[in-house]
Design a protein around this motif. Structure first.
Motif, PDB file in Angstrom:
ATOM      1  N   ALA A   1      -1.681  98.566 -48.983  1.00  0.00           N
ATOM      2  CA  ALA A   1      -2.703  99.612 -49.031  1.00  0.00           C
ATOM      3  C   ALA A   1      -4.079  99.081 -48.633  1.00  0.00           C
ATOM      4  O   ALA A   1      -4.935  99.837 -48.189  1.00  0.00           O
ATOM      5  N   ASP A   2      -4.291  97.772 -48.774  1.00  0.00           N
ATOM      6  CA  ASP A   2      -5.602  97.194 -48.484  1.00  0.00           C
ATOM      7  C   ASP A   2      -5.774  96.753 -47.037  1.00  0.00           C
ATOM      8  O   ASP A   2      -6.830  96.962 -46.449  1.00  0.00           O
TER       9      ASP A   2
ATOM     10  N   GLY B   1      13.160  95.488 -63.698  1.00  0.00           N
ATOM     11  CA  GLY B   1      14.199  96.257 -62.998  1.00  0.00           C
ATOM     12  C   GLY B   1      13.626  96.598 -61.649  1.00  0.00           C
ATOM     13  O   GLY B   1      13.071  95.740 -60.984  1.00  0.00           O
ATOM     14  N   ALA B   2      13.704  97.859 -61.271  1.00  0.00           N
ATOM     15  CA  ALA B   2      13.062  98.275 -60.029  1.00  0.00           C
ATOM     16  C   ALA B   2      11.565  98.111 -60.185  1.00  0.00           C
ATOM     17  O   ALA B   2      10.985  98.539 -61.175  1.00  0.00           O
ATOM     18  N   GLY B   3      10.938  97.454 -59.219  1.00  0.00           N
ATOM     19  CA  GLY B   3       9.504  97.188 -59.298  1.00  0.00           C
ATOM     20  C   GLY B   3       8.669  98.438 -59.087  1.00  0.00           C
ATOM     21  O   GLY B   3       9.120  99.435 -58.529  1.00  0.00           O
ATOM     22  N   GLU B   4       7.425  98.366 -59.536  1.00  0.00           N
ATOM     23  CA  GLU B   4       6.471  99.459 -59.341  1.00  0.00           C
ATOM     24  C   GLU B   4       5.773  99.233 -58.012  1.00  0.00           C
ATOM     25  O   GLU B   4       5.068  98.249 -57.833  1.00  0.00           O
ATOM     26  N   LEU B   5       5.977 100.136 -57.076  1.00  0.00           N
ATOM     27  CA  LEU B   5       5.435 100.012 -55.732  1.00  0.00           C
ATOM     28  C   LEU B   5       3.937 100.267 -55.735  1.00  0.00           C
ATOM     29  O   LEU B   5       3.481 101.284 -56.249  1.00  0.00           O
ATOM     30  N   ARG B   6       3.160  99.337 -55.167  1.00  0.00           N
ATOM     31  CA  ARG B   6       1.708  99.479 -55.068  1.00  0.00           C
ATOM     32  C   ARG B   6       1.267  99.775 -53.642  1.00  0.00           C
ATOM     33  O   ARG B   6       0.162 100.226 -53.425  1.00  0.00           O
ATOM     34  N   GLY B   7       2.136  99.491 -52.670  1.00  0.00           N
ATOM     35  CA  GLY B   7       1.861  99.786 -51.267  1.00  0.00           C
ATOM     36  C   GLY B   7       2.671 100.999 -50.848  1.00  0.00           C
ATOM     37  O   GLY B   7       3.225 101.714 -51.682  1.00  0.00           O
TER      38      GLY B   7
ATOM     39  N   ASN C   1       1.161  88.803 -47.999  1.00  0.00           N
ATOM     40  CA  ASN C   1       0.992  87.492 -47.377  1.00  0.00           C
ATOM     41  C   ASN C   1      -0.334  87.348 -46.642  1.00  0.00           C
ATOM     42  O   ASN C   1      -0.764  86.239 -46.368  1.00  0.00           O
ATOM     43  N   VAL C   2      -0.998  88.453 -46.327  1.00  0.00           N
ATOM     44  CA  VAL C   2      -2.249  88.410 -45.580  1.00  0.00           C
ATOM     45  C   VAL C   2      -3.468  88.415 -46.504  1.00  0.00           C
ATOM     46  O   VAL C   2      -4.308  87.528 -46.444  1.00  0.00           O
ATOM     47  N   CYS C   3      -3.555  89.414 -47.406  1.00  0.00           N
ATOM     48  CA  CYS C   3      -4.772  89.556 -48.215  1.00  0.00           C
ATOM     49  C   CYS C   3      -4.581  89.225 -49.689  1.00  0.00           C
ATOM     50  O   CYS C   3      -5.557  89.136 -50.427  1.00  0.00           O
ATOM     51  N   GLY C   4      -3.345  89.059 -50.145  1.00  0.00           N
ATOM     52  CA  GLY C   4      -3.085  88.695 -51.539  1.00  0.00           C
ATOM     53  C   GLY C   4      -3.018  89.860 -52.510  1.00  0.00           C
ATOM     54  O   GLY C   4      -2.786  89.662 -53.699  1.00  0.00           O
ATOM     55  N   SER C   5      -3.175  91.084 -52.044  1.00  0.00           N
ATOM     56  CA  SER C   5      -3.084  92.264 -52.902  1.00  0.00           C
ATOM     57  C   SER C   5      -1.644  92.422 -53.411  1.00  0.00           C
ATOM     58  O   SER C   5      -0.694  92.028 -52.739  1.00  0.00           O
ATOM     59  N   THR C   6      -1.471  92.998 -54.594  1.00  0.00           N
ATOM     60  CA  THR C   6      -0.135  93.200 -55.150  1.00  0.00           C
ATOM     61  C   THR C   6       0.569  94.340 -54.419  1.00  0.00           C
ATOM     62  O   THR C   6       0.056  95.448 -54.349  1.00  0.00           O
TER      63      THR C   6
END
Length: 59
Positions: A15-16, A46-52, A34-39
């Motif tokens: 998102a960033d 379990g299933a992860g919480e999507l931030r992007g 891998n580029v900006c370090g944002s989560t």
């Protein structure tokens, strides 16, 4: 991230910075861009919480 797809990996857009990368959708740890370090995906035991943005499910 509640989806009905069966793939274990997903392609996510940050998102960033708009970087796209393939990540495990059930991560044991938070996954960072891998580029900006944002989560990108937050570990939830379990299933992860999507931030992007989910681009596609990869098999």
């Amino acid at each position: 991230m509640a989806d009905t797809h069966t793939g274990k990996f997903i392609k996510v857009r940050c998102a960033d910075c708009s970087n796209e990368q393939i990540v495990f959708k059930n991560p044991a740890m938070n996954v960072s861009c891998n580029v900006c370090g944002s989560t990108l995906v937050k570990s939830k035991g379990g299933a992860g919480e999507l931030r992007g943005e989910l681009i596609e499910v990869v098999d």
